[in-house]
Each structure stands twice: as C-alpha cells, then as structure tokens.
Design an enzyme around this catalytic site. Structure first.
Site, PDB file in Angstrom:
ATOM      1  N   SER A  22       0.730  -1.349  -0.030  1.00 31.04           N
ATOM      2  CA  SER A  22       0.030  -0.082  -0.091  1.00 31.04           C
ATOM      3  C   SER A  22       0.713   1.183  -0.001  1.00 31.04           C
ATOM      4  O   SER A  22       1.829   1.332   0.753  1.00 31.04           O
ATOM      5  CB  SER A  22      -1.041  -0.121   1.286  1.00 31.04           C
ATOM      6  OG  SER A  22      -1.631   1.244   1.349  1.00 31.04           O
ATOM      7  N   SER A  24      -0.614   4.137   1.166  1.00 29.35           N
ATOM      8  CA  SER A  24      -1.227   4.881   2.142  1.00 29.35           C
ATOM      9  C   SER A  24      -0.067   5.300   3.143  1.00 29.35           C
ATOM     10  O   SER A  24      -0.481   6.401   3.776  1.00 29.35           O
ATOM     11  CB  SER A  24      -2.527   4.363   2.834  1.00 29.35           C
ATOM     12  OG  SER A  24      -3.426   4.382   1.658  1.00 29.35           O
ATOM     13  N   SER A  69      -8.939  -1.919   4.521  1.00 33.17           N
ATOM     14  CA  SER A  69      -9.286  -2.372   2.932  1.00 33.17           C
ATOM     15  C   SER A  69      -9.460  -3.815   3.030  1.00 33.17           C
ATOM     16  O   SER A  69      -9.767  -4.504   4.137  1.00 33.17           O
ATOM     17  CB  SER A  69      -7.755  -2.233   2.510  1.00 33.17           C
ATOM     18  OG  SER A  69      -7.930  -2.087   0.939  1.00 33.17           O
ATOM     19  N   LYS A  73     -13.331  -4.504   4.454  1.00 34.19           N
ATOM     20  CA  LYS A  73     -14.052  -3.481   4.215  1.00 34.19           C
ATOM     21  C   LYS A  73     -15.706  -3.564   4.156  1.00 34.19           C
ATOM     22  O   LYS A  73     -16.483  -2.933   4.783  1.00 34.19           O
ATOM     23  CB  LYS A  73     -13.930  -2.856   2.776  1.00 34.19           C
ATOM     24  CG  LYS A  73     -12.829  -1.711   2.429  1.00 34.19           C
ATOM     25  CD  LYS A  73     -12.774  -1.774   0.932  1.00 34.19           C
ATOM     26  CE  LYS A  73     -12.582  -0.128   0.893  1.00 34.19           C
ATOM     27  NZ  LYS A  73     -12.164   0.044  -0.641  1.00 34.19           N
ATOM     28  N   GLY A 133     -19.360  -1.135 -14.047  1.00 31.04           N
ATOM     29  CA  GLY A 133     -18.992  -1.753 -12.665  1.00 31.04           C
ATOM     30  C   GLY A 133     -19.798  -1.851 -11.506  1.00 31.04           C
ATOM     31  O   GLY A 133     -20.600  -0.854 -11.514  1.00 31.04           O
ATOM     32  N   ALA A 134     -19.663  -2.906 -10.820  1.00 34.33           N
ATOM     33  CA  ALA A 134     -20.889  -2.944  -9.581  1.00 34.33           C
ATOM     34  C   ALA A 134     -20.194  -3.622  -8.502  1.00 34.33           C
ATOM     35  O   ALA A 134     -20.719  -3.781  -7.294  1.00 34.33           O
ATOM     36  CB  ALA A 134     -21.983  -3.733  -9.911  1.00 34.33           C
TER      37      ALA A 134
HETATM   38  P1  NAD Z   1     -14.333  -5.515  -7.272  1.00 31.41           P
HETATM   39  O1  NAD Z   1     -13.425  -7.070  -7.246  1.00 31.41           O
HETATM   40  O2  NAD Z   1     -15.125  -5.232  -5.967  1.00 31.41           O
HETATM   41  O3  NAD Z   1     -15.108  -5.499  -8.583  1.00 31.41           O
HETATM   42  C1  NAD Z   1     -14.670  -5.807  -9.754  1.00 31.41           C
HETATM   43  C2  NAD Z   1     -15.401  -5.257 -10.923  1.00 31.41           C
HETATM   44  O4  NAD Z   1     -14.979  -5.455 -12.101  1.00 31.41           O
HETATM   45  C3  NAD Z   1     -16.763  -5.827 -11.001  1.00 31.41           C
HETATM   46  O5  NAD Z   1     -17.513  -4.675 -11.502  1.00 31.41           O
HETATM   47  C4  NAD Z   1     -16.632  -6.795 -12.072  1.00 31.41           C
HETATM   48  O6  NAD Z   1     -17.836  -7.263 -12.584  1.00 31.41           O
HETATM   49  C5  NAD Z   1     -15.580  -6.484 -12.898  1.00 31.41           C
HETATM   50  N1  NAD Z   1     -15.112  -7.078 -13.839  1.00 31.41           N
HETATM   51  C6  NAD Z   1     -14.102  -7.806 -13.422  1.00 31.41           C
HETATM   52  N2  NAD Z   1     -13.727  -8.697 -14.494  1.00 31.41           N
HETATM   53  C7  NAD Z   1     -14.225  -8.178 -15.562  1.00 31.41           C
HETATM   54  C8  NAD Z   1     -14.237  -8.602 -16.905  1.00 31.41           C
HETATM   55  N3  NAD Z   1     -13.328  -9.577 -17.345  1.00 31.41           N
HETATM   56  N4  NAD Z   1     -15.092  -7.934 -17.790  1.00 31.41           N
HETATM   57  C9  NAD Z   1     -15.901  -7.032 -17.481  1.00 31.41           C
HETATM   58  N5  NAD Z   1     -15.693  -6.651 -16.122  1.00 31.41           N
HETATM   59  C10 NAD Z   1     -15.316  -7.378 -15.084  1.00 31.41           C
HETATM   60  O7  NAD Z   1     -12.988  -4.705  -7.367  1.00 31.41           O
HETATM   61  P2  NAD Z   1     -12.786  -2.983  -6.832  1.00 31.41           P
HETATM   62  O8  NAD Z   1     -12.272  -2.731  -5.547  1.00 31.41           O
HETATM   63  O9  NAD Z   1     -14.245  -2.281  -7.353  1.00 31.41           O
HETATM   64  O10 NAD Z   1     -11.633  -2.328  -8.011  1.00 31.41           O
HETATM   65  C11 NAD Z   1     -12.163  -2.301  -9.557  1.00 31.41           C
HETATM   66  C12 NAD Z   1     -10.943  -1.537 -10.055  1.00 31.41           C
HETATM   67  O11 NAD Z   1     -10.921  -0.280  -9.547  1.00 31.41           O
HETATM   68  C13 NAD Z   1      -9.533  -2.109  -9.842  1.00 31.41           C
HETATM   69  O12 NAD Z   1      -8.736  -1.856 -10.762  1.00 31.41           O
HETATM   70  C14 NAD Z   1      -8.691  -1.536  -8.766  1.00 31.41           C
HETATM   71  O13 NAD Z   1      -7.467  -1.152  -8.748  1.00 31.41           O
HETATM   72  C15 NAD Z   1      -9.517   0.091  -8.887  1.00 31.41           C
HETATM   73  N6  NAD Z   1      -9.761   0.835  -7.815  1.00 31.41           N
HETATM   74  C16 NAD Z   1      -9.050   2.019  -7.638  1.00 31.41           C
HETATM   75  C17 NAD Z   1      -9.164   3.071  -6.630  1.00 31.41           C
HETATM   76  C18 NAD Z   1      -8.509   4.283  -6.692  1.00 31.41           C
HETATM   77  O14 NAD Z   1      -8.313   5.050  -5.602  1.00 31.41           O
HETATM   78  N7  NAD Z   1      -8.071   4.676  -7.806  1.00 31.41           N
HETATM   79  C19 NAD Z   1     -10.030   2.381  -5.480  1.00 31.41           C
HETATM   80  C20 NAD Z   1     -10.584   1.284  -5.482  1.00 31.41           C
HETATM   81  C21 NAD Z   1     -10.321   0.473  -6.443  1.00 31.41           C
END
Ligand code: NAD
Length: 290
Positions: A22, A24, A69, A73, A133-134
């Site tokens: 991390s 952070s 995290s 979470k 995304g969800a």
């Molecule tokens: P998560 O595991 O909770 O959710 C994953 C998401 O990706 C779901 O919506 C899933 O359906 C989708 N997904 C996975 N594989 C897929 C595919 N092949 N095709 C289509 N959709 C697909 O993960 P998260 O914590 O929501 O993280 C998602 C992204 O956001 C990651 O890349 C993470 O690094 C990034 N993120 C960034 C920040 C930031 O501060 N910038 C914070 C949290 C997460």
C-alpha cells in the site's frame, strides 16, 4: 523522510490483508510531517478472523482512527457504532473515526472520485453519466455521485457475482436520492453505445485494464466515444489503460485513478485531523499526475 516518534505520538492504522504494497502509509506520514502533526500511520496485516479483536484493541488504546481495506471493508461495520450514509448504502467502510470511543465507519472512495473531478475542474452535478462496474470502487462512485446530485447514472456490469450488487445499488439510489439509476448488462454493447452517447462522462470502475486484465477493454471500437466526452478510469496501474488510450485517440479528455486514490486519502485525513491534506505538496512528493 524523517519523523520523530515520541511519547506523545498518536497512531492511525490501516488494517487489511495483504497490505504491504500500500502507498497509504507513505502518503499520510508525509502529510503529517508537512503539517507538523504528531501522528504515525502504520499498516497491520489483519484479516477477518482477527478483525473483532483489532477493533476492540483500537477502542482500548483510544487510537484516533484507521483505514480499512480488503478483506475487511465489507465486514468491519459489525464492530462499529455508527455508519455514514454512504458507508451504509455501499455496505462498505474504508475509514474508521474514533470520537471519544464512538467508532464511526465512513467510505471515502466515492468522495475521492468526486473530489478528483472537482480538482480537475470537471462538474458532473445535474448531468448524466455512465459507469461500468458494480464492485467496491464502482458502488462507492455511483452512491456518492447520486448523493452529491448527479441527475442520472446508467450502470453496466457483466452478469457475474457483482450484478446483484448493482441491482441493490440501483434500488438504493432510486429510493434514497433524486438521481435516476438504471442497470444494464455490459454484454449489451448497443445499449452501452447509446447510453454513452448522451452522457457527459463515462467511467470505468471495473478491474479491466489492470493486471491480470492489462491491455484489455470491453469497448469494441473508437466510435463509442466523441471528443466532448470525458472518460475516467479507476485503474492507475498502468497510468494509461487501453480504454484511456482509445478515448484519447477519439479526442476525449481523460483521467486515470490516481486522483481518486489521492482524494480518498485526503477525505480520510480530514475526518481524522479536521484539516485539509496539503494536496499540491502530496501531488509533487508522490509524483501524482492524472
Ligand atoms: P471488485 O472486485 O469489487 O469489483 C470488480 C469489478 O470488475 C466488478 O464490477 C466486476 O464485474 C468487474 N469485472 C471483473 N472482471 C471483468 C471482466 N473481465 N469484464 C468486465 N468486467 C469485469 O474490485 P474493486 O475494488 O471495485 O476495483 C475495481 C478497479 O478499481 C480495480 O482496478 C482497482 O484497482 C480500482 N480501484 C481504484 C481505486 C482508486 O482509488 N483509484 C480505489 C478502489 C479500486
């Protein structure tokens, strides 16, 4: 970076597993030092099985707060006293604040996303956006955008285990805010193109574009985009995903996930310290460009 730990120094934690990667701790300790705040931010490898004891320990030690995290979470709320509205709606907590032994759970990921847009001079309030995304990041963005006054959100997700969460998010947004939310299958590309066409901004909040899905995108061609569309990605490793490359080629303004990462930290910092994180200093020190 030098920091003098004394008998007065207070602790802010980060509890997750794994967590050694991390950024952070670097971010918060730099901000504490810059503002002369006598705090230290430390990461602890804690998973679900030790979570309850850890929170009890936080209470006993009267520590000011912690970040949370994965995998904690979506579990830690059980051991807290109160939740912010966004944390309750997201079903997730990334920040704990201890006010005289009352522990409140907040989620600052969505606030971080909204603040990063504001910082870049992008205003989505009262407008329509489309979000892919969800999962955790997507839900936080969708809920916060709705709470802040975005008019309409079209959400797309593939029919995986997150789709049901998307249904709950849409229901909560439609029942609890003035925003209109709709969920679609990400496989319906005609619909995706149509919804992006009248959106002000398109956000990728899936993991597509990041390892192990680096170099990939679900957008089949550049005609999904037009020059006055803003395209953002939560991914920041790599800095420029395939999606952002394609959007740039189409003439769109683009933004990676570094701003969201910085501002989710800044929002937590403000909750603990009551002070603004020195953002411009942090951008320089952490080499943040988005
Ligand atoms: P998560 O595991 O909770 O959710 C994953 C998401 O990706 C779901 O919506 C899933 O359906 C989708 N997904 C996975 N594989 C897929 C595919 N092949 N095709 C289509 N959709 C697909 O993960 P998260 O914590 O929501 O993280 C998602 C992204 O956001 C990651 O890349 C993470 O690094 C990034 N993120 C960034 C920040 C930031 O501060 N910038 C914070 C949290 C997460």
């Amino acid at each position: 970076m030098t920091q003098k730990i004394t008998g007065h120094t207070e602790l802010i934690g980060l509890i997750a597993y794994p967590i050694r990667h991390s950024s952070s701790p670097e971010m918060h300790n730099e901000a504490f030092q810059k503002l002369g705040l006598d705090y230290a931010y430390l990461a602890f490898e804690v998973g679900n099985e030790d979570l309850e004891d850890t929170i009890k320990g936080f209470r006993a030690m009267k520590i000011r707060g912690s970040n949370v995290s994965m995998p904690n979470k979506t579990v830690v709320h059980k051991y807290l006293d109160k939740l912010s509205e966004a944390a309750e709606l997201c079903g997730a907590v990334n920040t704990i604040v201890n006010d005289n032994n009352v522990l409140t759970g907040h989620i600052t990921d969505g606030i971080g996303y909204m603040k990063s847009l504001e910082d870049a001079g992008i205003d989505i309030i009262g407008k329509k956006i489309t979000v892919a995304g969800a999962g955790g990041a997507a839900t936080a963005i969708e809920i916060q955008a709705a709470l802040d006054g975005v008019a309409e959100i079209s959400i797309f997700n593939r029919k995986d285990k997150f789709f049901e969460r998307g249904e709950k998010t849409v229901k909560d947004i439609n029942e609890r805010t003035k925003c209109k939310a709709t969920l679609y299958d990400l496989a319906d590309l005609d619909k995706l193109k149509k919804e992006i066409a009248d959106s002000y901004l398109f956000a990728n909040a899936t993991g597509v574009g990041m390892k192990p899905l680096e170099g990939q995108t679900y957008i089949p061609d550049i005609n999904f985009f037009r020059p006055d569309l803003i395209v953002t990605d939560t991914v920041y490793e790599p800095r420029e995903t395939e999606l952002l490359k394609m959007a740039k080629k189409a003439g769109c303004r683009t933004m990676n996930g570094l701003g969201m990462m910085l501002f989710q930290g800044a929002a937590a910092f403000k909750l603990w310290m009551g002070k603004d994180m020195p953002i411009e200093h942090m951008k320089k020190v952490l080499n943040i460009e988005y």
